[in-house]
Design an enzyme around this catalytic site. Structure first.
Site, PDB file in Angstrom:
ATOM      1  N   SER A 119      -5.950   6.536   0.112  1.00 16.81           N
ATOM      2  CA  SER A 119      -5.106   7.564   0.709  1.00 16.81           C
ATOM      3  C   SER A 119      -5.917   8.849   0.807  1.00 16.81           C
ATOM      4  CB  SER A 119      -3.871   7.798  -0.167  1.00 16.81           C
ATOM      5  OG  SER A 119      -3.199   8.984   0.197  1.00 16.81           O
ATOM      6  N   TYR A 130      -1.002   9.740  -8.745  1.00 18.05           N
ATOM      7  CA  TYR A 130      -1.210   8.978  -7.506  1.00 18.05           C
ATOM      8  C   TYR A 130      -2.590   9.290  -6.932  1.00 18.05           C
ATOM      9  CZ  TYR A 130      -0.378   7.307  -2.707  1.00 18.05           C
ATOM     10  OH  TYR A 130      -0.462   6.669  -1.490  1.00 18.05           O
TER      11      TYR A 130
END
Length: 257
Positions: A146, A159
């Site tokens: 990501s 995350y």
């Protein structure tokens, strides 16, 4: 000649978290390109729906219900692949989840869950599937990271840490496994039009902020990620390894001016 350079027909491909969102788009892309695919997910009903939607494919589509954050279930998955194929051409470590909090608000269980799902599953599957990847000859591992792994985002530190680690894992394995003719790359999406992203982007003020910081001024499409994955596991990408490619409409290079 050009067409053959992009040909991936006959390859075997495992996509974790392949029943919805970006994972489903990748499964559909690879299936339509002629791969035998195996999608893994936790929800049996969702897996059934996904397989049904891919049933028109001329090529085999397999599903396996498992929570790959759990070691014993990863072992069962690996046993299934060994019995079904005996090799693996493409491994897409796509499964991931998030809990949006400030770092001091996380419980120990939440931190462990995020690391187990987003990172440890990819590490364990990659290393334990190495013999099957070697059996395939010229295989490819693609880790779905990501842009949160490239810099600070509001998605939360945990995350971001797991996604950054996936990028570093890709770089290290690319070098370590090059002699086995295994290429390893990472893909780093920004906001993509999936059910999970829509939950966040339904906040109009936040959506406006996202678009204002994205040079292309739109949200990405799932097929814009899956198309890159298809390219990376094709012969056309045969000299590309250890890279992280952002699919982000220019977001990650849009510095403040």
């Amino acid at each position: 000649m050009m067409y053959r350079n992009f040909d991936i027909s006959g390859k075997t491909a495992l996509i974790t978290g392949g029943s919805k969102g970006i994972g489903f788009a990748i499964a559909k892309e690879l299936s339509e390109a002629g791969c035998e695919i195996l999608i893994v997910g936790r929800n049996e009903n969702q897996l059934s729906k996904t397989c049904e939607s891919l049933s028109k494919s001329k090529f085999p589509v397999y599903s396996f219900q498992a929570d790959i954050s759990i070691e014993s279930e990863r072992k069962n998955l690996i046993d299934f692949i060994e019995k079904t194929w005996g090799k693996l051409d493409v491994l897409v470590n796509n499964v991931g989840t998030n809990i949006r909090k400030k770092i001091h608000e996380y419980s120990e269980d939440e931190i462990q869950s995020l690391f187990s799902t987003n990172l440890f599953s990819a590490i364990d599957l990659s290393r334990k599937l190495l013999p099957l990847l070697k059996n395939a000859n010229n295989s490819s591992v693609i880790n779905i990271s990501s842009v949160a792994g490239l810099g600070h985002l509001k998605t939360g530190a945990i995350y971001g840490m797991t996604k950054a680690a996936l990028i570093q894992l890709s770089k290290n394995l690319a070098v370590e496994w090059a002699s086995h003719k295994i290429r390893v790359n990472a893909v780093a999406p920004w906001y993509i039009d999936t059910p999970l992203a829509r939950q966040v982007l339904k906040d109009k003020a936040y959506l406006s902020e996202v678009l204002n910081n994205t040079p292309m001024e739109r949200i990405g499409k799932p097929e814009e990620v899956s198309g890159l994955v298809r390219f990376l596991c094709s012969p056309a990408a045969g000299y590309i390894t250890g890279q992280c490619i952002a699919v982000d409409g220019g977001f990650s290079i849009n510095l403040f001016a």
